[in-house]
Design a protein around this motif. Structure first.
Motif, short mmCIF file in Angstrom:
data_model
loop_
_atom_site.label_atom_id
_atom_site.label_comp_id
_atom_site.label_asym_id
_atom_site.label_seq_id
_atom_site.Cartn_x
_atom_site.Cartn_y
_atom_site.Cartn_z
N ALA A 43 -1.68 -4.76 -12.83
CA ALA A 43 -1.47 -3.32 -12.86
C ALA A 43 -2.75 -2.58 -13.24
CB ALA A 43 -0.35 -2.98 -13.83
N ALA A 44 -3.71 -3.27 -13.87
CA ALA A 44 -4.95 -2.63 -14.28
C ALA A 44 -5.87 -2.37 -13.10
CB ALA A 44 -5.66 -3.49 -15.32
N TRP A 45 -5.73 -3.14 -12.02
CA TRP A 45 -6.56 -2.94 -10.84
C TRP A 45 -6.03 -1.77 -10.03
CZ3 TRP A 45 -5.68 -2.93 -5.57
CH2 TRP A 45 -6.82 -2.94 -4.77
N LYS A 46 -6.89 -0.89 -9.61
CA LYS A 46 -6.49 0.25 -8.81
C LYS A 46 -7.28 0.25 -7.49
CE LYS A 46 -3.78 1.95 -11.99
NZ LYS A 46 -2.30 1.93 -11.81
N PRO A 47 -6.61 0.52 -6.37
CA PRO A 47 -7.32 0.55 -5.09
C PRO A 47 -8.24 1.75 -5.00
CG PRO A 47 -5.07 1.32 -4.80
CD PRO A 47 -5.16 0.80 -6.21
N ARG A 48 -9.31 1.60 -4.23
CA ARG A 48 -10.20 2.73 -4.01
C ARG A 48 -9.48 3.82 -3.22
NH1 ARG A 48 -13.68 1.78 -0.49
NH2 ARG A 48 -13.21 -0.34 0.19
N GLY A 52 3.17 -8.49 -9.19
CA GLY A 52 1.77 -8.32 -9.55
C GLY A 52 0.93 -7.86 -8.38
N ILE A 53 1.57 -7.70 -7.20
CA ILE A 53 0.89 -7.23 -6.00
C ILE A 53 1.63 -5.98 -5.53
CG2 ILE A 53 0.31 -7.77 -3.60
CD1 ILE A 53 0.33 -10.76 -4.47
N ASN A 54 0.94 -4.86 -5.48
CA ASN A 54 1.62 -3.60 -5.18
C ASN A 54 2.10 -3.53 -3.74
OD1 ASN A 54 1.32 -2.59 -7.80
ND2 ASN A 54 -0.70 -1.75 -7.34
N ASN A 55 1.21 -3.81 -2.79
CA ASN A 55 1.58 -3.87 -1.39
C ASN A 55 0.51 -4.66 -0.63
OD1 ASN A 55 -0.46 -1.98 -0.18
ND2 ASN A 55 0.63 -0.48 -1.46
N LEU A 56 0.81 -5.02 0.62
CA LEU A 56 -0.09 -5.91 1.36
C LEU A 56 -1.40 -5.23 1.71
CD1 LEU A 56 2.22 -7.96 3.76
CD2 LEU A 56 1.27 -8.61 1.54
N GLU A 90 -3.02 -2.94 0.00
CA GLU A 90 -3.87 -2.92 -1.19
C GLU A 90 -4.40 -4.31 -1.51
OE1 GLU A 90 -2.03 -1.09 -4.54
OE2 GLU A 90 -1.80 0.86 -3.56
N MET A 91 -3.55 -5.35 -1.34
CA MET A 91 -4.00 -6.71 -1.61
C MET A 91 -5.09 -7.11 -0.62
SD MET A 91 -3.59 -9.27 -3.69
CE MET A 91 -5.33 -9.76 -3.59
N ALA A 92 -4.91 -6.74 0.64
CA ALA A 92 -5.93 -7.06 1.64
C ALA A 92 -7.23 -6.33 1.34
CB ALA A 92 -5.42 -6.70 3.04
N LEU A 93 -7.14 -5.05 0.93
CA LEU A 93 -8.34 -4.31 0.57
C LEU A 93 -9.06 -5.00 -0.57
CD1 LEU A 93 -10.08 -1.71 0.87
CD2 LEU A 93 -8.64 -0.71 -0.93
N ARG A 94 -8.32 -5.42 -1.58
CA ARG A 94 -8.93 -6.10 -2.72
C ARG A 94 -9.60 -7.40 -2.28
NH1 ARG A 94 -5.91 -7.49 -8.55
NH2 ARG A 94 -7.87 -7.82 -9.71
N TRP A 95 -8.91 -8.14 -1.40
CA TRP A 95 -9.45 -9.40 -0.89
C TRP A 95 -10.73 -9.17 -0.10
CZ3 TRP A 95 -8.18 -14.04 -2.47
CH2 TRP A 95 -8.49 -15.16 -1.70
N PHE A 96 -10.70 -8.18 0.80
CA PHE A 96 -11.87 -7.91 1.63
C PHE A 96 -13.01 -7.31 0.82
CE2 PHE A 96 -8.78 -7.48 5.39
CZ PHE A 96 -8.98 -8.80 5.76
N ASP A 97 -12.71 -6.41 -0.09
CA ASP A 97 -13.78 -5.85 -0.93
C ASP A 97 -14.49 -6.94 -1.72
OD1 ASP A 97 -13.32 -3.27 -0.10
OD2 ASP A 97 -12.48 -2.54 -1.99
N GLY A 152 -18.51 -7.95 -1.38
CA GLY A 152 -19.11 -8.54 -2.56
C GLY A 152 -18.90 -7.71 -3.81
N THR A 153 -17.86 -6.90 -3.83
CA THR A 153 -17.56 -6.08 -5.02
C THR A 153 -17.09 -6.98 -6.16
OG1 THR A 153 -16.87 -4.26 -3.58
CG2 THR A 153 -16.20 -4.16 -5.88
N PRO A 154 -17.71 -6.94 -7.31
CA PRO A 154 -17.27 -7.80 -8.42
C PRO A 154 -15.82 -7.51 -8.81
CG PRO A 154 -19.43 -6.87 -8.86
CD PRO A 154 -18.92 -6.15 -7.66
N ASP A 155 -15.03 -8.56 -8.94
CA ASP A 155 -13.61 -8.42 -9.32
C ASP A 155 -13.23 -9.65 -10.14
OD1 ASP A 155 -10.94 -7.89 -9.57
OD2 ASP A 155 -10.55 -7.62 -7.42
N PRO A 156 -13.74 -9.75 -11.36
CA PRO A 156 -13.50 -10.96 -12.18
C PRO A 156 -12.04 -11.18 -12.53
CG PRO A 156 -14.52 -9.21 -13.48
CD PRO A 156 -14.58 -8.76 -12.07
N ALA A 157 -11.19 -10.13 -12.41
CA ALA A 157 -9.78 -10.29 -12.78
C ALA A 157 -8.91 -10.75 -11.61
CB ALA A 157 -9.23 -8.96 -13.31
N LEU A 158 -9.48 -10.88 -10.41
CA LEU A 158 -8.66 -11.21 -9.24
C LEU A 158 -7.89 -12.51 -9.43
CD1 LEU A 158 -7.73 -10.83 -6.32
CD2 LEU A 158 -9.87 -11.87 -5.55
N ASP A 159 -8.54 -13.56 -9.89
CA ASP A 159 -7.88 -14.85 -10.01
C ASP A 159 -6.90 -14.92 -11.18
OD1 ASP A 159 -9.00 -15.93 -7.74
OD2 ASP A 159 -10.74 -16.72 -8.80
#
Length: 597
Positions: free
Chosen positions: A35-40, A331-335, A337-344, A349-356
């Motif tokens: 929930a702490a991660w927010k999409p751009r 823990g996944i809001n919608n597909l 947003e999840m795809a955007l996070r995955w592709f970013d 190469g956007t740092p996302d240390p909390a992804l895993d």
């Protein structure tokens, strides 16, 4: 390995049963970190260029829609952007895969009509050699420096067919490929959907071929400078239908080569190329999807190969999975947003240390509890084999007869699943009682504690028949205290294809948990009426719990309509014979479950 007994459901028989053995319930995913991660937010508009011509190396012209980030006035934004490629067989002008969500956040999307479909020329042959080569050529075209809008970095995205072809494109290592997001892909075309258990799919395959054919016969966009090219494209599509779709259906129904597994299906199965893939891949699957079997297998192979990969399994049919509704609590809001996070993360190469930590390797919606669960792997250390005997082994001879009724399966969740969610009989999708009355059922005593299952299941049955062939259809179910029956999953197996290739079968704690059948002409085995045969039935994987007070049930039928129907050879051999399920000490029938620790 623990042993329980599923007794034969017949009130007049006093058969012995034991309660379910304890199984530890898994902790649900909390989702607080996610929930702490927010999409751009969206920062661009969308500029669309329709039917851009791409000439393949053999001269055939494919057409693509290019959607680019745009400024406020609608003109394409300056600069180069990463590209997301989607290859669509359903006519992009009728059934666009979308993608504006990503364009508004700094990606270019390229969506092509695959060869022989939509506005693209040529003849369609469903993932054949030429179509696979097209995938590489289109990907390299999109990442070329000659494209003023491309920065050379590539992702693959889309659902169903558009998920399957991602694997064939990625396996050829196109320039700049960084990540994939396949939504409900198949793994093994023959076993997943074309001929589950060796009988031809009559529910989904004709519907699907009709969709591709019909959308391909819609007149494509007219080329004003070369109108004759438009007519030629339409004629090529019609010729493709007569040269590919119609012969395929006819050959399968007449027990020709298309009715058997072989090079044709291997070429079109992502599992045949998945070991070539090394880019991060997020796989989405559905509990009631037509590709219920294959999508988790793709994830499993990639994870074992060391690829950065994740698996999401939702409570969806094929049509529902494309939208990904009902993700609350996962823990996944919608597909999107999840795809955007995955592709970013993997393309930009956007740092996302909390992804895993936010998203586990495996996240699935558990049937029976409605809870989202997580695991580290698929069929790994978190499960153990537990075996149940069907019926009483005290009977010295005989068994339980299953009459061949062609309506078996109709009033069940199977109808909805194997028409991709397009058809369902009211009252039958969520309660299997009517359908179960047409077969023979075995069940446990009420569970004294929750029994959680995660993975494929093996129904290892002793079967005889009055015919010389036949189908064994198995449903694994949850019986509520009020008697309602929820069909969790199913499996199917024709008697003549009962041979098992041990080296390709999956074991758990020394037990075969996922038998692998060859389904070739050469592997067919004769069936003598009245003789008892061991028939391992691969029951498609699931994530479910039999709650305390509920019962685990197994029901056997000899049909699963409209999903599967015998071909003419199977009918001639007596596919409508009476089956007998045996459960004696000499000829036992068992169910092997992957039980969560």
């Amino acid at each position: 390995m623990k042993l329980g007994v599923l007794t034969f459901l017949l009130p007049s028989l006093a058969l012995i049963s034991t309660s379910l053995s304890p199984a530890a319930a898994a902790d649900p995913l909390e989702g607080s970190a996610a929930a702490a991660w927010k999409p751009r937010p969206a920062t661009y508009g969308v500029s669309v260029e329709k039917d851009v011509e791409l000439t393949m190396s053999d001269g055939v012209v494919l057409r693509a829609d290019i959607r680019r980030p745009a400024d406020d006035d609608g003109t394409p934004a300056a600069g180069r952007f990463p590209v997301l490629l989607t290859q669509n067989p359903y006519n992009k002008n009728l059934a666009s895969a979308g993608g504006d969500y990503f364009v508004q956040r700094g990606y270019v999307t390229v969506q092509t009509d695959v060869r022989g479909t939509g506005s693209s020329a040529g003849q369609w042959d469903s993932f054949g050699d030429r179509e696979q080569k097209d995938g590489l050529e289109v990907a390299n075209w999109a990442t070329s420096k000659a494209r003023p809008w491309s920065n050379g970095e590539l992702g693959l995205w889309g659902a169903s067919y558009m998920a399957i072809n991602q694997f064939f494109t990625a396996a050829q290592h196109p320039r700049g490929l960084k990540a994939m997001f396949p939504i409900v892909p198949a793994g093994d075309i023959y076993r997943d959907v074309v001929a589950s258990g060796g009988q031809i799919d009559a529910g989904f395959i004709p519907l699907w071929l009709g969709l591709v054919t019909g959308s391909g016969l819609v007149p494509p966009a007219v080329n004003e400078t070369k109108p004759e090219a438009t007519l030629l494209t339409l004629l090529q599509h019609a010729g493709g239908a007569l040269g590919f779709q119609v012969p395929m259906l006819a050959t399968a129904a007449l027990a020709g080569d298309a009715a058997y597994d072989g090079p044709f299906y291997t070429k079109r199965s992502p599992l045949s190329v998945v070991d070539e893939i090394d880019v991060p891949t997020f796989v989405t699957a559905g509990q009631y999807d037509i590709f219920q079997r294959g999508a988790p297998m793709l994830f499993d192979r990639m994870q074992r190969n060391g690829v950065d990969t994740k698996l999401l399994i939702g409570p969806w049919t094929h049509a529902e999975a494309a939208t990904g509704a009902g993700l609350e609590g996962s823990g996944i809001n919608n597909l999107d947003e999840m795809a955007l996070r995955w592709f970013d993360t993997h393309i930009k190469g956007t740092p996302d240390p909390a992804l895993d930590t936010d998203v586990a390797p495996v996240t699935y919606h558990e049937i029976g509890s409605g809870t989202w669960r997580t695991q580290r792997s698929w069929l790994g250390s978190e499960v153990e084999a537990e075996t149940y005997a069907l019926g009483s082994a005290l009977k010295p001879t005989g068994g339980d007869s299953v009459a061949p009724l062609p309506v078996q399966g109709l009033c069940s969740r199977s109808t909805s699943q194997w028409t991709a969610g397009a058809a369902a009989i009211p009252g039958c999708t969520t309660d299997n009682r009517v359908n179960d009355a047409l077969g023979v059922s075995y069940e446990t005593s009420p569970a004294t504690t929750d029994l959680a299952v995660s993975g494929p299941i093996n129904a290892d049955l002793s079967i005889s028949t009055t015919g010389t062939d036949g189908l064994v259809s198995v449903s694994v179910e949850d019986v509520a205290p009020d008697g309602a029956v929820d069909r969790i999953t199913g499996g199917w197996q024709t008697l003549r294809h009962r041979a098992v290739t041990d080296s390709k079968s999956r074991r758990l704690d020394g037990q075969v948990i996922q038998p692998w059948h060859p389904f070739t002409r050469e592997a067919e085995q004769a069936v003598t009426p009245g003789e008892i045969y061991r028939v391992p039935v691969e029951v498609f994987p699931t994530g479910a719990v039999i709650k305390k007070g509920h019962r685990l049930r197994v029901t056997v039928h000899s049909y699963d309509a409209p999903h599967l129907l015998p071909n003419v050879k199977q009918l001639a051999r007596g596919a409508a014979g009476v089956l007998t399920v045996h459960h004696t000490k000499t000829n036992p029938s068992t169910l092997v479950l992957p039980v969560r620790r």
